[in-house]
Write a protein that holds these residues in place. Structure first.
Motif, PDB file in Angstrom:
ATOM      1  N   PRO A  42       0.806  -1.229   0.000  1.00  0.00           N
ATOM      2  CA  PRO A  42       0.000   0.000   0.000  1.00  0.00           C
ATOM      3  C   PRO A  42       0.836   1.274   0.000  1.00  0.00           C
ATOM      4  O   PRO A  42       0.451   2.277  -0.608  1.00  0.00           O
ATOM      5  N   SER A  43       1.989   1.244   0.639  1.00  0.00           N
ATOM      6  CA  SER A  43       2.830   2.438   0.710  1.00  0.00           C
ATOM      7  C   SER A  43       3.477   2.784  -0.628  1.00  0.00           C
ATOM      8  O   SER A  43       3.983   3.888  -0.811  1.00  0.00           O
ATOM      9  N   LYS A  44       3.462   1.831  -1.569  1.00  0.00           N
ATOM     10  CA  LYS A  44       4.102   2.040  -2.867  1.00  0.00           C
ATOM     11  C   LYS A  44       3.096   2.172  -4.016  1.00  0.00           C
ATOM     12  O   LYS A  44       3.484   2.254  -5.175  1.00  0.00           O
ATOM     13  N   ILE A  45       1.813   2.190  -3.683  1.00  0.00           N
ATOM     14  CA  ILE A  45       0.783   2.250  -4.724  1.00  0.00           C
ATOM     15  C   ILE A  45       0.942   3.492  -5.592  1.00  0.00           C
ATOM     16  O   ILE A  45       0.819   3.436  -6.823  1.00  0.00           O
ATOM     17  N   GLY A  46       1.213   4.630  -4.981  1.00  0.00           N
ATOM     18  CA  GLY A  46       1.346   5.868  -5.749  1.00  0.00           C
ATOM     19  C   GLY A  46       2.457   5.781  -6.777  1.00  0.00           C
ATOM     20  O   GLY A  46       2.292   6.206  -7.934  1.00  0.00           O
ATOM     21  N   THR A  47       3.595   5.237  -6.385  1.00  0.00           N
ATOM     22  CA  THR A  47       4.717   5.081  -7.305  1.00  0.00           C
ATOM     23  C   THR A  47       4.350   4.135  -8.443  1.00  0.00           C
ATOM     24  O   THR A  47       4.706   4.373  -9.608  1.00  0.00           O
ATOM     25  N   ALA A  48       3.626   3.054  -8.110  1.00  0.00           N
ATOM     26  CA  ALA A  48       3.196   2.110  -9.139  1.00  0.00           C
ATOM     27  C   ALA A  48       2.238   2.782 -10.124  1.00  0.00           C
ATOM     28  O   ALA A  48       2.365   2.615 -11.347  1.00  0.00           O
ATOM     29  N   LEU A  49       1.298   3.548  -9.620  1.00  0.00           N
ATOM     30  CA  LEU A  49       0.345   4.244 -10.490  1.00  0.00           C
ATOM     31  C   LEU A  49       1.046   5.214 -11.437  1.00  0.00           C
ATOM     32  O   LEU A  49       0.649   5.372 -12.591  1.00  0.00           O
ATOM     33  N   ALA A  50       2.084   5.851 -10.950  1.00  0.00           N
ATOM     34  CA  ALA A  50       2.811   6.835 -11.761  1.00  0.00           C
ATOM     35  C   ALA A  50       3.675   6.190 -12.832  1.00  0.00           C
ATOM     36  O   ALA A  50       4.177   6.886 -13.718  1.00  0.00           O
ATOM     37  N   SER A  51       3.833   4.868 -12.784  1.00  0.00           N
ATOM     38  CA  SER A  51       4.747   4.198 -13.709  1.00  0.00           C
ATOM     39  C   SER A  51       4.128   3.889 -15.071  1.00  0.00           C
ATOM     40  O   SER A  51       4.829   3.454 -15.980  1.00  0.00           O
ATOM     41  N   PHE A  52       2.799   4.087 -15.235  1.00  0.00           N
ATOM     42  CA  PHE A  52       2.159   3.796 -16.516  1.00  0.00           C
ATOM     43  C   PHE A  52       1.150   4.877 -16.869  1.00  0.00           C
ATOM     44  O   PHE A  52       0.716   5.651 -16.017  1.00  0.00           O
ATOM     45  N   ARG A  53       0.786   4.922 -18.147  1.00  0.00           N
ATOM     46  CA  ARG A  53      -0.131   5.949 -18.634  1.00  0.00           C
ATOM     47  C   ARG A  53      -1.587   5.486 -18.627  1.00  0.00           C
ATOM     48  O   ARG A  53      -2.470   6.182 -18.159  1.00  0.00           O
ATOM     49  N   VAL A  54      -1.834   4.296 -19.173  1.00  0.00           N
ATOM     50  CA  VAL A  54      -3.204   3.777 -19.275  1.00  0.00           C
ATOM     51  C   VAL A  54      -3.406   2.680 -18.241  1.00  0.00           C
ATOM     52  O   VAL A  54      -2.646   1.705 -18.203  1.00  0.00           O
ATOM     53  N   GLY A  55      -4.420   2.825 -17.400  1.00  0.00           N
ATOM     54  CA  GLY A  55      -4.729   1.818 -16.384  1.00  0.00           C
ATOM     55  C   GLY A  55      -5.834   0.890 -16.852  1.00  0.00           C
ATOM     56  O   GLY A  55      -6.886   1.357 -17.306  1.00  0.00           O
ATOM     57  N   LEU A  56      -5.613  -0.409 -16.744  1.00  0.00           N
ATOM     58  CA  LEU A  56      -6.582  -1.404 -17.193  1.00  0.00           C
ATOM     59  C   LEU A  56      -7.434  -1.929 -16.041  1.00  0.00           C
ATOM     60  O   LEU A  56      -6.928  -2.198 -14.958  1.00  0.00           O
ATOM     61  N   ALA A  57      -8.720  -2.096 -16.310  1.00  0.00           N
ATOM     62  CA  ALA A  57      -9.642  -2.730 -15.354  1.00  0.00           C
ATOM     63  C   ALA A  57     -10.546  -3.665 -16.150  1.00  0.00           C
ATOM     64  O   ALA A  57     -11.733  -3.388 -16.345  1.00  0.00           O
ATOM     65  N   PRO A  58      -9.994  -4.797 -16.620  1.00  0.00           N
ATOM     66  CA  PRO A  58     -10.742  -5.703 -17.498  1.00  0.00           C
ATOM     67  C   PRO A  58     -11.553  -6.747 -16.743  1.00  0.00           C
ATOM     68  O   PRO A  58     -11.303  -7.948 -16.830  1.00  0.00           O
ATOM     69  N   TYR A  59     -12.555  -6.308 -16.001  1.00  0.00           N
ATOM     70  CA  TYR A  59     -13.360  -7.233 -15.207  1.00  0.00           C
ATOM     71  C   TYR A  59     -14.218  -8.140 -16.080  1.00  0.00           C
ATOM     72  O   TYR A  59     -14.763  -7.716 -17.101  1.00  0.00           O
TER      73      TYR A  59
END
Length: 237
Positions: free
Chosen positions: A101-118
Protein backbone atom coordinates in the motif's frame (compact mmCIF):
# COMPACT_ATOMS: atom_id res chain seq x y z
CA UNK A 1 -29.76 2.96 5.91
CA UNK A 2 -26.22 3.41 4.56
CA UNK A 3 -24.37 0.94 2.35
CA UNK A 4 -20.79 1.37 1.22
CA UNK A 5 -21.21 -0.89 -1.81
CA UNK A 6 -24.09 -2.09 -3.93
CA UNK A 7 -23.44 -5.60 -2.64
CA UNK A 8 -24.16 -4.57 0.94
CA UNK A 9 -27.31 -2.76 -0.12
CA UNK A 10 -28.55 -5.81 -2.03
CA UNK A 11 -28.25 -7.94 1.11
CA UNK A 12 -30.02 -5.61 3.53
CA UNK A 13 -32.95 -7.37 5.17
CA UNK A 14 -36.25 -6.52 3.39
CA UNK A 15 -37.76 -5.42 6.70
CA UNK A 16 -34.98 -2.86 7.14
CA UNK A 17 -35.68 -1.57 3.64
CA UNK A 18 -39.12 -0.47 4.84
CA UNK A 19 -37.39 2.34 6.73
CA UNK A 20 -36.55 3.95 3.42
CA UNK A 21 -34.50 3.60 0.28
CA UNK A 22 -30.86 2.75 1.13
CA UNK A 23 -28.26 5.41 0.36
CA UNK A 24 -25.21 4.09 -1.45
CA UNK A 25 -21.99 5.86 -0.49
CA UNK A 26 -19.12 4.58 -2.65
CA UNK A 27 -15.79 3.44 -1.30
CA UNK A 28 -13.08 6.07 -0.90
CA UNK A 29 -9.56 5.94 -2.29
CA UNK A 30 -6.45 7.77 -1.16
CA UNK A 31 -5.56 10.91 -3.07
CA UNK A 32 -2.67 10.19 -5.44
CA UNK A 33 -2.85 13.58 -7.11
CA UNK A 34 0.75 14.25 -6.12
CA UNK A 35 1.86 11.73 -8.74
CA UNK A 36 0.11 13.49 -11.63
CA UNK A 37 2.65 14.87 -14.06
CA UNK A 38 5.27 12.18 -13.47
CA UNK A 39 6.70 10.72 -16.69
CA UNK A 40 5.47 7.11 -16.96
CA UNK A 41 7.94 4.37 -17.86
CA UNK A 42 5.29 2.08 -19.37
CA UNK A 43 2.37 2.63 -21.75
CA UNK A 44 -0.09 0.34 -19.95
CA UNK A 45 -0.47 -0.87 -16.39
CA UNK A 46 -2.55 -3.13 -14.17
CA UNK A 47 -2.60 -3.19 -10.36
CA UNK A 48 -4.52 -5.94 -8.59
CA UNK A 49 -5.06 -9.63 -8.11
CA UNK A 50 -4.08 -12.30 -10.63
CA UNK A 51 -7.07 -14.42 -9.59
CA UNK A 52 -9.51 -15.67 -12.26
CA UNK A 53 -12.04 -13.10 -13.44
CA UNK A 54 -9.84 -10.07 -12.85
CA UNK A 55 -9.02 -9.97 -16.55
CA UNK A 56 -5.37 -10.95 -16.85
CA UNK A 57 -6.31 -13.19 -19.78
CA UNK A 58 -7.43 -10.04 -21.57
CA UNK A 59 -4.14 -8.37 -20.71
CA UNK A 60 -2.29 -11.29 -22.26
CA UNK A 61 -4.31 -10.97 -25.47
CA UNK A 62 -3.77 -7.21 -25.53
CA UNK A 63 -0.02 -7.54 -25.07
CA UNK A 64 0.18 -10.09 -27.88
CA UNK A 65 -1.97 -7.99 -30.22
CA UNK A 66 -0.11 -4.75 -29.42
CA UNK A 67 3.60 -5.58 -29.20
CA UNK A 68 4.45 -1.93 -29.86
CA UNK A 69 3.20 -0.98 -26.38
CA UNK A 70 4.85 -1.76 -23.04
CA UNK A 71 2.90 -3.30 -20.15
CA UNK A 72 3.62 -3.48 -16.41
CA UNK A 73 1.56 -5.74 -14.14
CA UNK A 74 1.54 -5.41 -10.36
CA UNK A 75 0.18 -8.32 -8.34
CA UNK A 76 0.87 -11.74 -6.87
CA UNK A 77 1.79 -13.89 -9.87
CA UNK A 78 1.45 -17.08 -7.78
CA UNK A 79 -2.33 -16.77 -8.04
CA UNK A 80 -2.09 -18.04 -11.63
CA UNK A 81 1.30 -19.61 -12.29
CA UNK A 82 0.55 -20.83 -15.81
CA UNK A 83 -0.70 -17.44 -17.00
CA UNK A 84 2.14 -15.63 -15.25
CA UNK A 85 4.70 -17.81 -17.01
CA UNK A 86 3.15 -17.05 -20.40
CA UNK A 87 3.19 -13.33 -19.62
CA UNK A 88 6.86 -13.48 -18.64
CA UNK A 89 7.71 -14.81 -22.07
CA UNK A 90 6.24 -11.76 -23.80
CA UNK A 91 8.89 -9.20 -24.61
CA UNK A 92 6.66 -6.20 -23.93
CA UNK A 93 5.38 -7.30 -20.49
CA UNK A 94 7.03 -6.71 -17.09
CA UNK A 95 5.74 -8.52 -13.99
CA UNK A 96 6.48 -6.18 -11.09
CA UNK A 97 5.13 -8.39 -8.30
CA UNK A 98 3.00 -7.50 -5.32
CA UNK A 99 2.98 -3.79 -4.48
CA UNK A 100 2.55 -2.72 -0.85
CA UNK A 101 0.00 0.00 0.00
CA UNK A 102 2.83 2.44 0.71
CA UNK A 103 4.10 2.04 -2.87
CA UNK A 104 0.78 2.25 -4.72
CA UNK A 105 1.35 5.87 -5.75
CA UNK A 106 4.72 5.08 -7.31
CA UNK A 107 3.20 2.11 -9.14
CA UNK A 108 0.35 4.24 -10.49
CA UNK A 109 2.81 6.84 -11.76
CA UNK A 110 4.75 4.20 -13.71
CA UNK A 111 2.16 3.80 -16.52
CA UNK A 112 -0.13 5.95 -18.63
CA UNK A 113 -3.20 3.78 -19.27
CA UNK A 114 -4.73 1.82 -16.38
CA UNK A 115 -6.58 -1.40 -17.19
CA UNK A 116 -9.64 -2.73 -15.35
CA UNK A 117 -10.74 -5.70 -17.50
CA UNK A 118 -13.36 -7.23 -15.21
CA UNK A 119 -15.24 -10.32 -16.31
CA UNK A 120 -18.95 -9.81 -16.90
CA UNK A 121 -19.92 -12.41 -14.27
CA UNK A 122 -17.45 -11.51 -11.51
CA UNK A 123 -14.26 -12.92 -10.06
CA UNK A 124 -12.93 -15.38 -7.51
CA UNK A 125 -10.60 -18.30 -7.07
CA UNK A 126 -11.11 -21.93 -6.11
CA UNK A 127 -11.75 -22.27 -2.39
CA UNK A 128 -12.81 -18.65 -1.87
CA UNK A 129 -16.00 -16.63 -2.24
CA UNK A 130 -17.04 -15.59 -5.74
CA UNK A 131 -17.63 -11.84 -6.03
CA UNK A 132 -20.47 -11.03 -8.41
CA UNK A 133 -19.83 -8.22 -10.86
CA UNK A 134 -23.00 -6.48 -9.71
CA UNK A 135 -21.56 -6.32 -6.17
CA UNK A 136 -18.28 -4.81 -7.35
CA UNK A 137 -16.84 -1.66 -5.80
CA UNK A 138 -13.53 -1.26 -7.61
CA UNK A 139 -10.81 0.34 -5.52
CA UNK A 140 -8.48 -0.17 -8.49
CA UNK A 141 -10.56 2.15 -10.68
CA UNK A 142 -10.81 4.74 -7.92
CA UNK A 143 -7.02 4.73 -7.56
CA UNK A 144 -6.62 5.18 -11.31
CA UNK A 145 -9.04 8.11 -11.17
CA UNK A 146 -7.27 9.63 -8.17
CA UNK A 147 -3.87 9.44 -9.88
CA UNK A 148 -5.13 10.92 -13.15
CA UNK A 149 -4.54 7.77 -15.17
CA UNK A 150 -6.25 7.19 -18.51
CA UNK A 151 -8.71 4.35 -17.86
CA UNK A 152 -9.63 1.45 -20.13
CA UNK A 153 -12.23 -0.71 -18.37
CA UNK A 154 -15.01 -3.24 -18.84
CA UNK A 155 -18.42 -1.94 -19.80
CA UNK A 156 -20.44 -3.53 -17.00
CA UNK A 157 -23.06 -1.86 -14.75
CA UNK A 158 -20.83 -1.65 -11.67
CA UNK A 159 -18.13 0.16 -13.66
CA UNK A 160 -20.64 2.39 -15.45
CA UNK A 161 -21.83 3.55 -12.02
CA UNK A 162 -18.35 5.05 -11.55
CA UNK A 163 -17.25 6.00 -15.06
CA UNK A 164 -18.91 7.34 -18.21
CA UNK A 165 -17.71 6.05 -21.55
CA UNK A 166 -16.19 8.84 -23.64
CA UNK A 167 -16.24 11.31 -20.74
CA UNK A 168 -14.13 9.88 -17.91
CA UNK A 169 -12.86 6.65 -19.47
CA UNK A 170 -13.04 4.33 -22.43
CA UNK A 171 -15.27 1.33 -21.71
CA UNK A 172 -15.12 -1.87 -23.77
CA UNK A 173 -17.13 -5.06 -24.09
CA UNK A 174 -15.54 -7.62 -21.71
CA UNK A 175 -16.37 -10.36 -24.24
CA UNK A 176 -14.71 -8.66 -27.22
CA UNK A 177 -10.88 -8.60 -27.08
CA UNK A 178 -10.68 -6.79 -30.43
CA UNK A 179 -12.50 -3.76 -28.97
CA UNK A 180 -9.86 -3.56 -26.23
CA UNK A 181 -7.01 -3.65 -28.73
CA UNK A 182 -8.63 -0.88 -30.79
CA UNK A 183 -9.40 1.14 -27.65
CA UNK A 184 -5.87 0.90 -26.34
CA UNK A 185 -4.44 1.94 -29.69
CA UNK A 186 -6.74 4.96 -29.82
CA UNK A 187 -5.95 6.06 -26.27
CA UNK A 188 -2.18 5.90 -26.66
CA UNK A 189 -2.02 7.44 -30.13
CA UNK A 190 -4.37 10.33 -29.29
CA UNK A 191 -2.69 11.78 -26.20
CA UNK A 192 -4.74 14.99 -26.26
CA UNK A 193 -8.08 13.16 -26.05
CA UNK A 194 -6.64 10.79 -23.44
CA UNK A 195 -5.54 13.72 -21.28
CA UNK A 196 -9.11 15.07 -21.36
CA UNK A 197 -10.49 11.71 -20.14
CA UNK A 198 -7.89 11.47 -17.38
CA UNK A 199 -8.55 15.01 -16.14
CA UNK A 200 -12.31 14.40 -16.12
CA UNK A 201 -11.83 11.15 -14.17
CA UNK A 202 -9.68 13.00 -11.63
CA UNK A 203 -12.40 15.65 -11.17
CA UNK A 204 -15.05 12.97 -10.70
CA UNK A 205 -12.88 11.32 -8.06
CA UNK A 206 -12.55 14.62 -6.17
CA UNK A 207 -16.28 15.33 -6.36
CA UNK A 208 -17.65 11.86 -5.53
CA UNK A 209 -15.01 9.43 -4.25
CA UNK A 210 -12.47 11.31 -2.15
CA UNK A 211 -12.39 10.88 1.63
CA UNK A 212 -13.70 14.44 2.00
CA UNK A 213 -16.67 14.04 -0.36
CA UNK A 214 -17.53 10.66 1.16
CA UNK A 215 -17.45 12.07 4.70
CA UNK A 216 -19.67 14.93 3.59
CA UNK A 217 -22.25 12.50 2.21
CA UNK A 218 -22.22 10.44 5.41
CA UNK A 219 -22.68 13.66 7.36
CA UNK A 220 -25.66 14.67 5.24
CA UNK A 221 -27.36 11.26 5.61
CA UNK A 222 -26.78 11.10 9.38
CA UNK A 223 -28.13 14.60 9.95
CA UNK A 224 -31.12 13.74 7.77
CA UNK A 225 -31.90 10.65 9.87
CA UNK A 226 -31.64 12.77 13.00
CA UNK A 227 -33.95 15.38 11.51
CA UNK A 228 -31.48 18.24 11.84
CA UNK A 229 -29.72 20.39 9.30
CA UNK A 230 -25.96 19.87 8.90
CA UNK A 231 -23.81 22.84 9.95
CA UNK A 232 -22.99 25.30 7.16
CA UNK A 233 -19.48 25.50 5.83
CA UNK A 234 -17.54 28.67 6.67
CA UNK A 235 -17.82 29.84 3.06
CA UNK A 236 -21.62 29.80 3.30
CA UNK A 237 -21.81 31.93 6.46
Amino acid sequence: MIGTTQGIVDNIDPIMRKIGRPTVIPSAAADFGGFIGATPKYDVGFIGSFMPGKGLEFVEKLAIAAPQFSFVLYGDASKDLALSERLRRLGNVSLAGYVSPSKIGTALASFRVGLAPYDRAGFGEQGSAFIRADALSSLKILEYMSAGRVILASRIPAVEAMLTDGETAMLCDPDNPDSWTAGLDALIKNSEASDVLAAAARRRYQEHFSFESRAERFNTVIHGLMGIHPPKAAAEL
